[in-house]
Design an enzyme around this catalytic site. Structure first.
Site, PDB file in Angstrom:
ATOM      1  N   ASN A 112       0.336 -24.498  24.881  1.00  0.00           N
ATOM      2  CA  ASN A 112       1.608 -25.098  24.438  1.00  0.00           C
ATOM      3  C   ASN A 112       1.504 -26.598  24.120  1.00  0.00           C
ATOM      4  O   ASN A 112       2.462 -27.336  24.235  1.00  0.00           O
ATOM      5  CB  ASN A 112       2.739 -24.771  25.407  1.00  0.00           C
ATOM      6  N   TYR A 142      -2.274 -29.943  38.730  1.00  0.00           N
ATOM      7  CA  TYR A 142      -1.502 -28.698  38.747  1.00  0.00           C
ATOM      8  C   TYR A 142      -1.267 -28.176  40.173  1.00  0.00           C
ATOM      9  O   TYR A 142      -0.998 -26.985  40.349  1.00  0.00           O
ATOM     10  CB  TYR A 142      -2.211 -27.636  37.905  1.00  0.00           C
ATOM     11  N   HIS A 174       1.625 -31.747  27.573  1.00  0.00           N
ATOM     12  CA  HIS A 174       2.179 -31.829  28.930  1.00  0.00           C
ATOM     13  C   HIS A 174       3.040 -33.081  29.025  1.00  0.00           C
ATOM     14  O   HIS A 174       2.701 -34.111  28.440  1.00  0.00           O
ATOM     15  CB  HIS A 174       1.061 -31.925  29.969  1.00  0.00           C
ATOM     16  N   GLU A 225       1.553 -38.534  38.390  1.00  0.00           N
ATOM     17  CA  GLU A 225       0.621 -38.208  37.309  1.00  0.00           C
ATOM     18  C   GLU A 225       0.037 -39.467  36.661  1.00  0.00           C
ATOM     19  O   GLU A 225      -1.140 -39.508  36.329  1.00  0.00           O
ATOM     20  CB  GLU A 225       1.332 -37.320  36.280  1.00  0.00           C
ATOM     21  N   LYS A 235      -2.846 -31.613  25.101  1.00  0.00           N
ATOM     22  CA  LYS A 235      -3.784 -30.708  25.767  1.00  0.00           C
ATOM     23  C   LYS A 235      -4.937 -30.337  24.819  1.00  0.00           C
ATOM     24  O   LYS A 235      -4.866 -30.631  23.617  1.00  0.00           O
ATOM     25  CB  LYS A 235      -3.022 -29.453  26.220  1.00  0.00           C
TER      26      LYS A 235
HETATM   27  O1  DGI Z   1       6.357 -28.440  32.640  1.00  0.00           O
HETATM   28  P1  DGI Z   1       5.922 -27.372  31.678  1.00  0.00           P
HETATM   29  O2  DGI Z   1       4.551 -27.615  31.116  1.00  0.00           O
HETATM   30  O3  DGI Z   1       6.922 -27.084  30.604  1.00  0.00           O
HETATM   31  O4  DGI Z   1       5.844 -26.005  32.495  1.00  0.00           O
HETATM   32  P2  DGI Z   1       5.385 -25.662  33.981  1.00  0.00           P
HETATM   33  O5  DGI Z   1       5.216 -26.890  34.815  1.00  0.00           O
HETATM   34  O6  DGI Z   1       6.302 -24.598  34.473  1.00  0.00           O
HETATM   35  O7  DGI Z   1       3.954 -24.992  33.772  1.00  0.00           O
HETATM   36  C1  DGI Z   1       2.801 -25.760  33.559  1.00  0.00           C
HETATM   37  C2  DGI Z   1       1.962 -25.115  32.497  1.00  0.00           C
HETATM   38  O8  DGI Z   1       1.527 -23.841  32.946  1.00  0.00           O
HETATM   39  C3  DGI Z   1       2.704 -24.808  31.204  1.00  0.00           C
HETATM   40  O9  DGI Z   1       2.718 -25.897  30.328  1.00  0.00           O
HETATM   41  C4  DGI Z   1       1.931 -23.640  30.641  1.00  0.00           C
HETATM   42  C5  DGI Z   1       1.411 -22.942  31.862  1.00  0.00           C
HETATM   43  N1  DGI Z   1       2.189 -21.727  32.192  1.00  0.00           N
HETATM   44  C6  DGI Z   1       3.465 -21.649  32.615  1.00  0.00           C
HETATM   45  N2  DGI Z   1       3.827 -20.390  32.835  1.00  0.00           N
HETATM   46  C7  DGI Z   1       2.713 -19.651  32.550  1.00  0.00           C
HETATM   47  C8  DGI Z   1       1.677 -20.511  32.140  1.00  0.00           C
HETATM   48  N3  DGI Z   1       0.446 -20.090  31.798  1.00  0.00           N
HETATM   49  C9  DGI Z   1       0.211 -18.789  31.847  1.00  0.00           C
HETATM   50  N4  DGI Z   1      -1.010 -18.362  31.505  1.00  0.00           N
HETATM   51  N5  DGI Z   1       1.185 -17.875  32.233  1.00  0.00           N
HETATM   52  C10 DGI Z   1       2.442 -18.265  32.597  1.00  0.00           C
HETATM   53  O10 DGI Z   1       3.303 -17.437  32.949  1.00  0.00           O
END
Ligand code: DGI
Length: 148
Positions: A112, A49, A115, A126, A9
């Site tokens: 984080n 997303y 992805h 994807e 990212k």
């Molecule tokens: O598959 P992941 O990337 O581990 O996680 P996900 O599909 O549940 O969420 C996608 C992305 O969204 C994740 O990498 C970071 C972001 N995200 C997840 N929960 C939160 C978030 N961003 C914010 N700002 N707040 C959240 O609670």
């Protein structure tokens, strides 16, 4: 052979982590079959997303992933989808274990680093969102006979 979509990212790119991240997957024994350094458009970001469309942080997600270049990749190997999720670590870097990418390099959830597809269906979706068929490179690696 199984394939997954991984993406360094914008925060990972800015923090010079592309090389380290690629190295982890190479050293594991997975094979890189597609890669591109791109700026994600708003349209692609929204499709990528789509499952989070109703979440309060959706706009933030789209803004972040379009905020700078990303390194998008397709990796191949036995069990690569689940294993790369383990190598990434939990979504929240503070919960991600040391030794994982997020656990070693990240601090907050919304920055984080990486992805990765979370299943076969999302991997397929994807990969085809980011790569055309002809951008996936099929090739043999001699080393594979020492991995498989
Ligand atoms: O598959 P992941 O990337 O581990 O996680 P996900 O599909 O549940 O969420 C996608 C992305 O969204 C994740 O990498 C970071 C972001 N995200 C997840 N929960 C939160 C978030 N961003 C914010 N700002 N707040 C959240 O609670």
């Amino acid at each position: 052979m199984e394939r997954t979509f991984l993406m360094v990212k914008p925060d990972g790119v800015q923090r010079n982590l592309i090389g380290k991240i690629v190295t982890r997957f190479e050293e594991k024994g997975f094979q890189l079959v597609g890669a591109k350094f791109i700026h994600v458009s708003e349209n692609i970001a929204e499709q990528h997303y789509a499952e989070h469309k109703e979440k309060p942080f959706f706009t933030e997600l789209v803004d972040f992933i379009t905020s700078g270049p990303v390194f998008a990749m397709v990796w191949q190997g036995e069990g690569v989808i689940a294993k790369s999720r383990l190598m990434m670590g939990k979504t929240d870097p503070l919960e991600a274990l040391p030794g994982t990418i997020r656990g070693d390099f990240g601090v907050v959830k919304h920055k984080n680093i990486i992805h990765g597809s979370d299943g076969r269906e999302s991997a397929q979706r994807e990969i085809s969102l980011f790569f055309r068929e002809e951008e996936i490179v099929e090739y043999n690696k001699l080393l594979d006979s020492w991995i498989y």
